[in-house]
Design a protein around this motif. Structure first.
Motif, mmCIF file in Angstrom:
data_model
loop_
_atom_site.group_PDB
_atom_site.id
_atom_site.type_symbol
_atom_site.label_atom_id
_atom_site.label_comp_id
_atom_site.label_asym_id
_atom_site.label_seq_id
_atom_site.Cartn_x
_atom_site.Cartn_y
_atom_site.Cartn_z
ATOM 1 N N LEU A 258 28.656 -41.257 29.553
ATOM 2 C CA LEU A 258 27.815 -40.443 28.679
ATOM 3 C C LEU A 258 26.600 -41.217 28.193
ATOM 4 O O LEU A 258 25.495 -40.658 28.097
ATOM 5 C CB LEU A 258 28.636 -39.927 27.503
ATOM 6 N N ARG B 93 22.805 -39.367 29.093
ATOM 7 C CA ARG B 93 22.665 -38.616 27.842
ATOM 8 C C ARG B 93 22.007 -37.260 28.053
ATOM 9 O O ARG B 93 22.250 -36.323 27.300
ATOM 10 C CB ARG B 93 21.838 -39.432 26.836
ATOM 11 N N MET C 229 24.346 -34.257 28.222
ATOM 12 C CA MET C 229 25.197 -33.903 27.093
ATOM 13 C C MET C 229 24.705 -32.646 26.384
ATOM 14 O O MET C 229 23.512 -32.496 26.124
ATOM 15 C CB MET C 229 25.280 -35.066 26.103
ATOM 16 N N HIS D 298 26.645 -31.724 23.660
ATOM 17 C CA HIS D 298 27.278 -31.970 22.372
ATOM 18 C C HIS D 298 27.102 -33.443 22.028
ATOM 19 O O HIS D 298 27.003 -34.290 22.919
ATOM 20 C CB HIS D 298 28.783 -31.664 22.415
ATOM 21 N N ASN D 299 27.035 -33.734 20.752
ATOM 22 C CA ASN D 299 27.173 -35.116 20.319
ATOM 23 C C ASN D 299 28.646 -35.496 20.447
ATOM 24 O O ASN D 299 29.527 -34.632 20.474
ATOM 25 C CB ASN D 299 26.696 -35.269 18.879
ATOM 26 N N VAL D 300 28.918 -36.806 20.494
ATOM 27 C CA VAL D 300 30.295 -37.220 20.726
ATOM 28 C C VAL D 300 30.692 -38.364 19.803
ATOM 29 O O VAL D 300 29.865 -39.231 19.480
ATOM 30 C CB VAL D 300 30.513 -37.620 22.207
ATOM 31 N N VAL E 172 32.259 -32.558 27.172
ATOM 32 C CA VAL E 172 31.092 -32.938 26.369
ATOM 33 C C VAL E 172 29.797 -32.430 26.995
ATOM 34 O O VAL E 172 28.797 -32.215 26.282
ATOM 35 C CB VAL E 172 31.046 -34.464 26.176
ATOM 36 N N THR E 173 29.787 -32.205 28.314
ATOM 37 C CA THR E 173 28.544 -31.774 28.990
ATOM 38 C C THR E 173 28.593 -30.303 29.388
ATOM 39 O O THR E 173 27.735 -29.856 30.152
ATOM 40 C CB THR E 173 28.308 -32.640 30.252
#
Length: 396
Positions: A125, A129, A132, A134-136, A394-395
């Protein structure tokens, strides 16, 4: 779902480039298992890598657990991924070149695998970036194994879930083939507690037992009755498990023991049964005290992991994106084991979170072992499978 996986699954080419990294990390961590709450080397190893990847680290004063955030867009919601760090207090009986260097300690629950998957996901990630959505936040958790040591509950108390909208975790399963996953929507693990029963009696010479109160005899009677509670006081359609794993008492063979202690676990698949067991055991203790003994029962445990239907759907979509349908058991039975990951799910606003089991076995390699067995082997090919699921979440 067959335990034999279809090997035609598609790890992305970009993630495949991290295969050597993931295996090295898992093998490095396998060599330094540490007990619950004392994961000092392990935490440092993970923390240094996350700092190198560019994550914002937050340590918890007095504890080994920490969080690592990657914020790519303030408008994005925050997804958390949990990796537990502790090992087990048992020898490493594997014959690998990277076997444990810490005597009497081993990663026989595969938490080295969980950390390696999280670190591989984090590295991917950080390098991609732009993918993405979402933030993680990665949560490196201390003390999942020992119910008596602060773990997920303490990390939640100290703020590890602040701002998190959904949370995910996996657990490896060496009895399930690599490339397979097992999970469901709803109860995923049991309500579970570790119990400690202590009995104080009165010592006497073995030739005059009438002058004492035999703590060992009382202990065996109590344990027998606790087993009876499970058999006769619990609804037979509500599974419950009672176990006693340790008994200590007495000092010499020709004296009535004035002290005995036993430890074990109870597990159930619904909260009402958990309450029935605990209430019944407390009644047993009261009867023992009425007989002249000083008896105490202590519990330390976890609530059940309950997979939220929306989080379950996200895991299912992430898996279906690259795994054959026959590799996915999406209506699997819950485990009778317990997991303090439940505290993290319960700390989100809508209890949106999910735990899934990741196959880490490979029969053709002779890897087909249950958790906590000894020796405990892992098929390292499972690492990218777990990482791909997390990356997909997350992606998405």
């Amino acid at each position: 779902m067959s335990n034999q996986s279809n090997h035609q699954y598609n790890i992305s080419e970009k993630l495949q480039k991290l295969e050597a990294f993931s295996k090295k990390v898992r093998q490095d961590l396998h060599q330094i298992p540490e007990p619950s709450g004392a994961e000092f080397k392990t935490s440092q190893y993970c923390r240094e890598l996350m700092e190198r990847f560019g994550y914002q680290i937050r340590t918890l004063e007095g504890y080994t657990g920490f969080t690592a955030d990657l914020i790519v867009n303030p408008a994005f919601s925050l997804v958390a991924i949990r990796a537990d760090m502790d090992g087990l207090e048992m020898p490493d009986m594997t014959e690998d070149a990277y076997r444990s260097t810490h005597e009497g300690l081993a990663h026989n629950c595969g938490h080295d695998t969980h950390m390696a998957i999280a670190l591989t996901t984090a590295k991917y990630l950080a390098e991609h970036r732009d993918e993405m959505t979402h933030n993680v936040r990665f949560i490196f958790q201390m003390a999942e194994e020992d119910m008596r040591v602060p773990g997920a509950d303490k990390m939640v108390e100290l703020g590890c879930m602040e701002g998190v909208s959904e949370v995910y975790a996996l657990h490896n399963n060496g009895a399930l083939e690599t490339g397979c996953i097992h999970f469901n929507s709803g109860v995923m693990s049991s309500w579970g507690s570790a119990w400690t029963l202590t009995v104080h009696g009165v010592s006497a010479h073995g030739s005059t037992p009438q002058k004492g109160l035999d703590a060992i005899r009382e202990m065996t009677r109590l344990i027998d009755y606790m087993d009876y509670v499970v058999a006769k006081k619990v609804d037979p359609f509500s599974p419950a498990v009672f176990g006693c794993g340790m008994i200590q008492g007495g000092t010499i063979p020709n004296a009535i023991a004035d002290y005995a202690q036993a430890r074990g676990t109870i597990r159930s698949m619904d909260e009402k049964t958990d309450q029935t067991l605990k209430a019944s055991f407390e009644e047993i203790v009261a009867r023992s005290e009425a007989g002249g003994f000083k008896t105490t029962m202590e519990f330390a445990g976890y609530p059940a992991v309950i997979n939220h239907p929306d989080a379950y759907a996200e895991v299912l979509a992430a898996a279906r994106a690259f795994l054959p349908e026959e590799n996915i058991e999406a209506n699997g039975s819950p485990m009778t084991g317990s997991e303090d990951f439940s505290y993290m799910i319960n700390a989100t606003k809508d209890r949106k979170g999910a735990l899934f089991f990741l196959g880490s076995g490979k029969k053709e390699k002779g890897i087909n072992n249950f958790l906590h067995s000894n020796p405990y082997y892992i098929d390292d090919d499972c690492l990218l499978v777990g990482a791909q699921i997390f990356v997909n979440i997350v992606t998405r």
